[in-house]
Design an enzyme around this catalytic site. Structure first.
Site, PDB file in Angstrom:
ATOM      1  N   PRO A 171       1.294   4.297  -3.866  1.00  0.00           N
ATOM      2  CA  PRO A 171       2.324   5.280  -4.246  1.00  0.00           C
ATOM      3  C   PRO A 171       3.493   5.262  -3.254  1.00  0.00           C
ATOM      4  CG  PRO A 171       0.134   6.266  -4.244  1.00  0.00           C
ATOM      5  CD  PRO A 171       0.010   4.916  -3.612  1.00  0.00           C
ATOM      6  N   GLU A 172       4.704   5.207  -3.784  1.00  0.00           N
ATOM      7  CA  GLU A 172       5.907   5.250  -2.949  1.00  0.00           C
ATOM      8  C   GLU A 172       6.602   6.591  -3.207  1.00  0.00           C
ATOM      9  OE1 GLU A 172       8.233   1.618  -3.393  1.00  0.00           O
ATOM     10  OE2 GLU A 172       6.461   0.487  -3.966  1.00  0.00           O
ATOM     11  N   HIS A 228     -14.653   8.802  -6.923  1.00  0.00           N
ATOM     12  CA  HIS A 228     -14.567   8.675  -5.462  1.00  0.00           C
ATOM     13  C   HIS A 228     -13.947   9.909  -4.818  1.00  0.00           C
ATOM     14  CE1 HIS A 228     -15.584   4.472  -6.098  1.00  0.00           C
ATOM     15  NE2 HIS A 228     -14.631   4.416  -6.998  1.00  0.00           N
ATOM     16  N   ARG A 238     -10.502   3.311  -2.191  1.00  0.00           N
ATOM     17  CA  ARG A 238     -10.469   2.375  -1.067  1.00  0.00           C
ATOM     18  C   ARG A 238     -10.502   3.037   0.313  1.00  0.00           C
ATOM     19  NH1 ARG A 238      -6.272  -2.274  -2.416  1.00  0.00           N
ATOM     20  NH2 ARG A 238      -7.244  -3.111  -0.546  1.00  0.00           N
TER      21      ARG A 238
END
Ligand SMILES: [Zn+2]
Length: 268
Positions: free
Chosen positions: A2-3, A88, A107
């Site tokens: 995400p930016e 997650h 991750r």
């Protein structure tokens, strides 16, 4: 990853849902990677009972601004804030009126910092950040000052200590918009080129926010809605496809281990 446009979209979505509500419970399901400057018990003790006053953003960081404390969250590669638990879940934030936010992160690169309101400006991770697009500091003069660097301009755009919030996708798109070759050296850009880049960065970020970001990986809004900016890519992920301006096939090179997409004709 995400930016700025994705983080800003998440911020706006959460603003409507949880600002004004009180944190009733907090559950840390994964502390080793996530918590950067506090323990789970300290986080719980400090935060429970505080009311959320505002959702803010600095670069790619989300700031949950409570009465006395601020939770500073970076989503990194795969972090998502959802309204329902997913596979997650690393952190659960339960607010009053049955609003619960789940931080899901396959991750485990996501990072959470706890700060008091007073000490927020001193948080090292935020101190390192450069000029914030859309702020009054984002002026052509400041932009040119930061451009005084021997980095290749694509790497320069990714350097969060220069301009903050731009990542790989929007760096590629902004350089195409400004018609600048990604391997050019930042401090050798001409005055018109630096002005074009200054404007292109804002323009691309603005368009991406209007499209609610780019959903080509795990990114989605807390509501589950996907971003649409991938439909508007000029160069990113378009290897060998024709340039929209001149029909030349789009090229790809590697810079700092990241793929750079560009038009070898428009950006020669
Ligand atoms: Zn072209």
């Amino acid at each position: 990853m995400p930016e700025l446009p994705e983080v800003e979209t998440i911020r706006r979505d959460l603003e409507h849902k949880i600002v004004g509500k009180t944190l009733c419970n907090l559950e840390v399901k994964e502390r080793v990677h996530l918590l950067k400057n506090c323990s789970a018990s300290e986080l719980k003790k400090t935060m429970i009972g505080q009311r959320l006053m505002a959702m803010k953003r600095r670069g790619k960081y989300l700031l949950f601004c409570f009465e006395k404390s601020v939770l500073v969250l970076h989503l990194r590669m795969s972090g998502r804030l959802l309204l329902e638990p997913a596979k997650h879940t690393r952190l659960v934030l339960e607010f009053s009126k049955n609003k619960t936010i789940y931080f899901d992160d396959a991750r485990r690169f996501g990072a959470l910092y706890l700060s008091s309101q007073k000490e927020l400006e001193d948080l090292p991770t935020l101190q390192k950040l450069g000029i914030e697009p859309f702020s009054k500091d984002y002026s052509l003069k400041n932009f040119r000052f930061k451009l005084n660097s021997k980095q290749e301009v694509k790497r320069w755009l990714l350097d969060q200590s220069k301009i903050t919030g731009v990542g790989n996708i929007y760096a590629c798109e902004a350089l195409f918009e400004a018609r600048i070759n990604p391997e050019r050296v930042a401090n050798l850009l001409s005055t018109p080129e630096s002005k074009r880049l200054f404007e292109a960065v804002l323009e691309i970020l603005k368009r991406a926010i209007e499209s609610k970001g780019t959903s080509i990986d795990s990114y989605r809004m807390p509501s589950g809605e996907l971003g649409n900016f991938q439909k508007n890519f000029s160069v990113y992920d378009r290897l060998k496809e024709p340039c929209h301006r001149c029909q030349t096939p789009i090229s790809r090179i590697s810079q700092a281990g990241r793929s750079t997409y560009f038009c070898p004709n428009c950006q020669s």
